[in-house]
Design an enzyme around this catalytic site. Structure first.
Site, PDB file in Angstrom:
ATOM      1  N   ARG A 215       0.845  -1.099   0.203  1.00 36.10           N
ATOM      2  CA  ARG A 215      -0.062   0.046  -0.007  1.00 36.10           C
ATOM      3  C   ARG A 215       0.670   1.179   0.118  1.00 36.10           C
ATOM      4  O   ARG A 215       0.657   2.148  -0.845  1.00 36.10           O
ATOM      5  CB  ARG A 215      -0.836  -0.173   1.190  1.00 36.10           C
ATOM      6  CG  ARG A 215      -1.940   1.270   1.412  1.00 36.10           C
ATOM      7  CD  ARG A 215      -2.583   1.229   2.457  1.00 36.10           C
ATOM      8  NE  ARG A 215      -3.466   2.665   2.559  1.00 36.10           N
ATOM      9  CZ  ARG A 215      -4.704   2.608   2.210  1.00 36.10           C
ATOM     10  NH1 ARG A 215      -5.466   1.465   1.715  1.00 36.10           N
ATOM     11  NH2 ARG A 215      -5.484   3.674   2.226  1.00 36.10           N
TER      12      ARG A 215
ATOM     13  N   GLU B 253       4.074   1.310  -1.158  1.00 34.52           N
ATOM     14  CA  GLU B 253       4.706   1.809  -2.172  1.00 34.52           C
ATOM     15  C   GLU B 253       3.870   2.277  -3.211  1.00 34.52           C
ATOM     16  O   GLU B 253       4.217   3.086  -4.294  1.00 34.52           O
ATOM     17  CB  GLU B 253       5.353   0.333  -2.513  1.00 34.52           C
ATOM     18  CG  GLU B 253       6.261   0.017  -1.621  1.00 34.52           C
ATOM     19  CD  GLU B 253       6.946  -1.438  -1.798  1.00 34.52           C
ATOM     20  OE1 GLU B 253       8.000  -1.741  -1.333  1.00 34.52           O
ATOM     21  OE2 GLU B 253       5.960  -2.236  -2.357  1.00 34.52           O
TER      22      GLU B 253
ATOM     23  N   ASP C  57       7.637 -10.951  -0.331  1.00 33.00           N
ATOM     24  CA  ASP C  57       8.222 -12.021  -1.187  1.00 33.00           C
ATOM     25  C   ASP C  57       7.311 -13.298  -1.391  1.00 33.00           C
ATOM     26  O   ASP C  57       7.060 -13.700  -2.602  1.00 33.00           O
ATOM     27  CB  ASP C  57       9.462 -12.262  -0.473  1.00 33.00           C
ATOM     28  CG  ASP C  57      10.540 -11.438  -0.359  1.00 33.00           C
ATOM     29  OD1 ASP C  57      10.340 -10.118  -0.885  1.00 33.00           O
ATOM     30  OD2 ASP C  57      11.319 -11.277   0.380  1.00 33.00           O
TER      31      ASP C  57
END
Length: 336
Positions: A208, A210, A284
Site C-alpha cells: 500500500r 509503495e 516476497d
C-alpha cells in the site's frame, strides 16, 4: 470468493511442473536471537545474551526460496560481492535446490546483509551491510547472457527490486524484450524510490505504501471496507495506466490484498493471517505464490486468494519464513 479445496489442490498439483526465473537484488538475512539480561554499564542500552543465530536467503533470494518451498523449479540471477557472506548465501541457495549459475561475483561490490537482533520475539535493532552501486555494464551483460540461456525453458520471470542497484532501466529493457519475445509471464515487485519504465508486465505487486508513493498520491489511512477506499481505488487506476500491467496486486497488511484489472471492479481478498509474529518477507511470499499460481493456470482472483493464504501463513512464523503446498491447502480447508 471462496475457492473449493478441490480447485486449490488442482492448481497446487501443477506447481512441480513450473520453472521460474528470479532476477534482482540478492541478500543474506541474518537473525541473532537472545535474551535481555541487563542494561549496559557503557550506555543506556540493553545487553543481549545470544542464544541462537540463523541465516536465510533474503531479498530476491527469498523469493526464490519461497518458490522452491512451494514445489517449483527455480533459477536465480543477481550479483554478490567477493566475500564470506556470498559463499554463505550460495550454499544456502544450493541447499534449497535453487539454480545459482546466474549468481555473478562482482569484486567491486559487497554482498548485502541484513542482521536483525531479536529478544522475546521482538526485533530490537537491524544492522544493514550494503554498498549501493549502479549495475556495471559487464555484470549486466553476464546477467543477460545467463537469462537468455534459461528463458526458453521457463514459464515465468519475477523481477525483484529492493533498490540496491542491480535492477536498472537497461536491465529491465533487455529482460522485458526477451520475456515478450518468448511470451512468458512477467511479474514485478517494484521499488518506488527507483522509478523505472515497465513494459506492460503481467502483474506488478507493490504494498500500500509503495503504491501511494509510486502514484504520486498523498498517503491516506486505510478505510473499511476496502471497496469503499476511494483513495486506494484512485491509486490503483493511476498505476494501471502508468505501468500498463495486466493485473495490479496491492498488498494491504492486515486488510489482505486488492487486485486491480482494467474494466473490472476491485477484487478484495481479506487477510487469512491467524496470528502475526513477523511480517519479514511476506511481500516476497505474496509475489511468489501469485506468480506461481498464474503459471499453473489460476485466474487472477484465484491466484490472489492463494497468495493471500500463503502470506497469511508466513507472518505467523518467526524470521524469513516460507510455506508449502500442504500448509496452503490446509489453510483453505480451515479458513475458506
Amino acid at each position: 470468493m471462496k475457492m473449493k479445496p478441490e480447485r486449490v489442490k488442482e492448481i497446487l498439483s501443477k506447481f512441480k511442473n513450473q520453472k521460474i526465473i528470479v532476477i534482482g537484488d540478492l541478500m543474506l538475512d541474518e537473525f541473532i536471537y537472545g535474551r535481555v539480561i541487563r542494561i549496559s554499564p557503557e550506555a543506556p542500552v540493553p545487553v543481549v545474551e545470544v542464544t541462537k543465530e540463523e541465516r536465510y536467503p533474503g531479498g530476491a533470494s527469498n523469493v526464490a526460496r519461497n518458490l522452491r518451498a512451494m514445489g517449483c523449479q527455480v533459477d536465480i540471477i543477481g550479483q554478490v560481492g567477493k566475500d564470506s557472506y556470498a559463499s554463505q548465501l550460495q550454499e544456502l541457495l544450493q541447499a534449497d535446490g535453487i539454480g545459482i549459475s546466474g549468481v555473478i561475483t562482482n569484486p567491486n561490490t559487497r554482498t548485502v546483509v541484513k542482521t536483525r537482533v531479536i529478544a522475546r520475539h521482538q526485533q530490537m535493532v537491524r544492522v544493514d551491510r550494503e554498498y549501493r552501486e549502479r549495475l556495471q555494464v559487464q555484470i549486466a551483460d553476464k546477467a543477460i547472457a545467463e537469462f537468455k540461456s534459461k528463458i526458453k525453458e521457463a514459464h515465468a520471470v519475477i523481477i525483484e527490486d529492493y533498490g540496491k542497484g542491480f535492477v536498472t532501466q537497461m536491465l529491465v529493457d533487455r529482460v522485458s524484450n526477451l520475456v515478450s519475445t518468448q511470451k512468458k509471464i512477467l511479474a514485478v515487485d517494484p521499488n518506488p524510490y527507483n522509478p523505472l519504465h515497465w513494459h506492460e508486465p503481467t502483474v506488478v505487486k507493490p504494498n500500500r505504501l509503495e503504491a501511494f508513493a509510486a502514484s504520486g498520491i498523498v498517503y491516506s489511512e486505510p478505510v473499511n471496507p476496502v471497496e469503499k477506499d476511494t483513495a486506494l481505488d484512485r491509486v490503483g487506476k493511476i498505476l494501471l495506466e502508468k505501468w500498463r500491467p495486466q493485473h495490479l496486486l496491492i498488498t494491504l497488511g492486515d486488510q489482505g490484498m486488492a487486485l486491480f484489472q482494467r474494466n473490472k471492479p476491485l477484487y478484495h481478498t481479506p487477510t487469512k493471517a491467524q496470528e502475526v509474529f513477523d511480517v519479514t518477507g511476506a511481500g516476497d511470499t505474496a509475489i511468489s505464490a501469485y506468480t506461481l499460481a498464474l503459471s499453473a493456470g489460476a485466474t487472477p482472483p484465484d491466484a490472489a486468494e492463494i497468495a493471500n493464504h500463503a502470506a497469511g501463513l508466513v507472518v505467523g512464523k518467526l524470521g524469513t519464513a516460507v510455506t508449502n503446498q500442504t500448509e496452503i491447502l490446509e489453510s483453505f480447508k480451515k479458513n475458506g
